[in-house]
Write a protein that holds these residues in place. Structure first.
Motif, short mmCIF file in Angstrom:
data_model
loop_
_atom_site.label_atom_id
_atom_site.label_comp_id
_atom_site.label_asym_id
_atom_site.label_seq_id
_atom_site.Cartn_x
_atom_site.Cartn_y
_atom_site.Cartn_z
N ASN A 4 0.86 -1.18 0.00
CA ASN A 4 0.00 0.00 0.00
C ASN A 4 0.90 1.24 0.00
O ASN A 4 1.47 1.59 1.02
N ASP A 5 1.02 1.88 -1.16
CA ASP A 5 2.00 2.95 -1.36
C ASP A 5 1.30 4.30 -1.50
O ASP A 5 0.72 4.61 -2.53
N VAL A 6 1.37 5.13 -0.46
CA VAL A 6 0.70 6.42 -0.49
C VAL A 6 1.26 7.36 -1.55
O VAL A 6 0.59 8.31 -1.96
N SER A 7 2.47 7.10 -2.02
CA SER A 7 3.08 8.00 -2.99
C SER A 7 2.81 7.60 -4.43
O SER A 7 3.20 8.30 -5.36
N GLY A 8 2.16 6.46 -4.62
CA GLY A 8 1.90 6.00 -5.99
C GLY A 8 3.16 5.82 -6.81
O GLY A 8 3.16 6.02 -8.03
N GLY A 9 4.24 5.42 -6.17
CA GLY A 9 5.49 5.17 -6.88
C GLY A 9 6.34 6.39 -7.14
O GLY A 9 7.39 6.29 -7.78
N LEU A 10 5.93 7.54 -6.64
CA LEU A 10 6.64 8.78 -6.96
C LEU A 10 7.82 9.08 -6.03
O LEU A 10 8.69 9.88 -6.38
N LEU A 11 7.88 8.44 -4.87
CA LEU A 11 8.93 8.76 -3.91
C LEU A 11 10.06 7.74 -3.88
O LEU A 11 11.05 7.93 -3.18
N ASP A 12 9.90 6.65 -4.63
CA ASP A 12 10.96 5.64 -4.72
C ASP A 12 10.90 5.04 -6.11
O ASP A 12 9.98 4.30 -6.43
N GLU A 13 11.89 5.34 -6.92
CA GLU A 13 11.88 4.89 -8.31
C GLU A 13 12.00 3.38 -8.45
O GLU A 13 11.75 2.83 -9.53
N GLU A 14 12.34 2.69 -7.37
CA GLU A 14 12.45 1.23 -7.42
C GLU A 14 11.15 0.52 -7.03
O GLU A 14 11.07 -0.71 -7.12
N MET A 15 10.14 1.29 -6.60
CA MET A 15 8.94 0.66 -6.07
C MET A 15 8.22 -0.20 -7.10
O MET A 15 7.86 -1.36 -6.83
N PHE A 16 8.00 0.31 -8.31
CA PHE A 16 7.22 -0.44 -9.30
C PHE A 16 7.94 -1.73 -9.71
O PHE A 16 7.32 -2.79 -9.85
N ALA A 17 9.25 -1.65 -9.89
CA ALA A 17 10.01 -2.85 -10.25
C ALA A 17 9.96 -3.87 -9.12
O ALA A 17 9.88 -5.09 -9.35
N THR A 18 9.97 -3.39 -7.88
CA THR A 18 9.89 -4.27 -6.72
C THR A 18 8.53 -4.98 -6.67
O THR A 18 8.45 -6.19 -6.45
N VAL A 19 7.46 -4.22 -6.91
CA VAL A 19 6.12 -4.80 -6.92
C VAL A 19 6.01 -5.87 -8.01
O VAL A 19 5.47 -6.96 -7.79
N ALA A 20 6.53 -5.54 -9.19
CA ALA A 20 6.47 -6.48 -10.31
C ALA A 20 7.23 -7.76 -9.99
O ALA A 20 6.76 -8.87 -10.30
N LYS A 21 8.38 -7.63 -9.36
CA LYS A 21 9.20 -8.81 -9.03
C LYS A 21 8.53 -9.66 -7.95
O LYS A 21 8.56 -10.89 -8.00
N LEU A 22 7.89 -8.99 -6.98
CA LEU A 22 7.26 -9.72 -5.88
C LEU A 22 5.92 -10.32 -6.28
O LEU A 22 5.42 -11.23 -5.61
N ARG A 23 5.32 -9.80 -7.35
CA ARG A 23 4.04 -10.29 -7.88
C ARG A 23 2.95 -10.30 -6.80
O ARG A 23 2.30 -11.32 -6.51
N VAL A 24 2.76 -9.13 -6.20
CA VAL A 24 1.73 -8.97 -5.17
C VAL A 24 0.79 -7.83 -5.57
O VAL A 24 1.15 -6.95 -6.36
N PRO A 25 -0.43 -7.81 -5.03
CA PRO A 25 -1.32 -6.68 -5.27
C PRO A 25 -0.71 -5.38 -4.76
O PRO A 25 -0.01 -5.36 -3.75
N TYR A 26 -1.01 -4.30 -5.48
CA TYR A 26 -0.41 -3.00 -5.19
C TYR A 26 -1.51 -1.94 -5.13
O TYR A 26 -2.33 -1.84 -6.04
N ILE A 27 -1.53 -1.18 -4.05
CA ILE A 27 -2.47 -0.08 -3.91
C ILE A 27 -1.78 1.20 -4.36
O ILE A 27 -0.81 1.65 -3.73
N LEU A 28 -2.28 1.75 -5.47
CA LEU A 28 -1.71 2.94 -6.09
C LEU A 28 -2.51 4.16 -5.63
O LEU A 28 -3.66 4.34 -6.02
N MET A 29 -1.91 4.98 -4.79
CA MET A 29 -2.61 6.16 -4.29
C MET A 29 -2.14 7.42 -5.00
O MET A 29 -0.98 7.53 -5.39
N HIS A 30 -3.06 8.37 -5.13
CA HIS A 30 -2.70 9.65 -5.72
C HIS A 30 -2.19 10.59 -4.63
O HIS A 30 -2.84 10.80 -3.61
N MET A 31 -1.01 11.14 -4.85
CA MET A 31 -0.45 12.15 -3.96
C MET A 31 0.47 13.03 -4.78
O MET A 31 0.95 12.62 -5.85
#
Length: 277
Positions: free
Chosen positions: A119-146
């Motif tokens: 559950n990422d409150v930044s929607g991937g904007l505060l850590d450039e590795e977040m999306f690649a990490t989610v893809a590798k872990l293959r888990v549901p991801y909560i994309l929040m707008h901030m």
């Protein structure tokens, strides 16, 4: 058609009836003081109560993201999250846990400890590795707008068209996730994050606008300032207002309610199902 299931550790969780996500703050800085939980005994007691009251997901946060929140080191946040995940799963092994973090390393550590959702409150904007990490872990991801950071977001509330702009910014992040093959995404429009009270209300009234993505929508309204500033009370007195707005969110298409007060939210879902399902 809106996606109606989540793949959680190989099990499909249905969203045909809205789910309740209980908030467990493993930090001393949350805006709602009664949600702060830092010892194993308190973690177990609060989790037991939320599960008994009907929570389908327990959302663990080791870093408060309220406006102006204090900084927390990555090591400290990781330690808090791992403590909570391991404590909960030892006592309640079937619990579905989400990790509320904008740091990819914390998310990875939480999933490896046994959590199932990021559950990422930044929607991937505060850590450039977040999306690649989610893809590798293959888990549901909560994309929040901030916009900005928890320290700066209150000054970033200028929109040409609130709904269009929020959806455009979410769509840009969704395209990146899709390119990486992330299959399970939940949208959170980010109530209270880079929005004024009036903007939060406009977004809630028009929550069905987000159904254009055909993804489940999470509403995180619990005890937030849009409630207590409107009512002239405090976060501690905002349960009744939270319940009222949670029903509005459900009527307008929310599939997950993220709340401090699970029993009241579960009752709201039951009444919604009786009226509208």
């Amino acid at each position: 058609m809106t996606k109606s299931t989540l793949n959680v550790k190989g099990n499909l969780i249905s969203l045909n009836s809205p789910l309740v996500m209980g908030i467990l703050n493993i930090n001393p800085d949350s805006f709602f003081s009664e949600s702060r939980t830092q010892t194993p005994d308190l973690i177990k007691a609060k989790t037991a109560k939320m599960l008994e009251d009907g929570a389908s997901i327990i959302d663990i946060g080791g870093y408060s993201t309220r406006p102006g929140a204090a900084e927390v080191t990555q090591r400290e946040e990781t330690d808090r999250v791992i403590l909570a995940v391991e404590t909960i799963l030892k006592e309640f092994p079937e619990t579905v846990i989400s990790v509320d973090t904008f740091r990819s390393a914390v998310a990875k550590a939480g999933i490896e400890a046994g959590a199932a959702i990021i559950n990422d409150v930044s929607g991937g904007l505060l850590d450039e590795e977040m999306f690649a990490t989610v893809a590798k872990l293959r888990v549901p991801y909560i994309l929040m707008h901030m916009r900005g950071t928890p320290q700066t977001m209150s000054n970033l509330t200028n929109y040409d068209n609130l709904l269009v702009d929020v959806c455009t910014e979410l769509d840009a992040q969704l395209a990146k996730l899709k390119a990486l093959g992330v299959a399970d995404v939940i949208l959170d429009p980010g109530f209270g994050f880079a929005k004024t009270v009036e903007q939060n209300c406009e977004m809630l009234k028009n929550l069905s606008y987000f159904q254009r993505f055909n993804l489940p929508v999470l509403a995180g309204l619990s005890r937030k300032s849009m409630i207590y500033k409107t009512l002239g009370n405090s976060a501690e007195e905002a349960l009744n207002g939270t319940t009222a707005l949670n029903m509005v969110a459900l009527i307008n298409g929310a599939k997950i309610l993220r709340v401090h007060d699970v029993k009241e939210a579960t009752e709201t879902v039951k009444l919604y199902n009786q009226l509208y399902a």
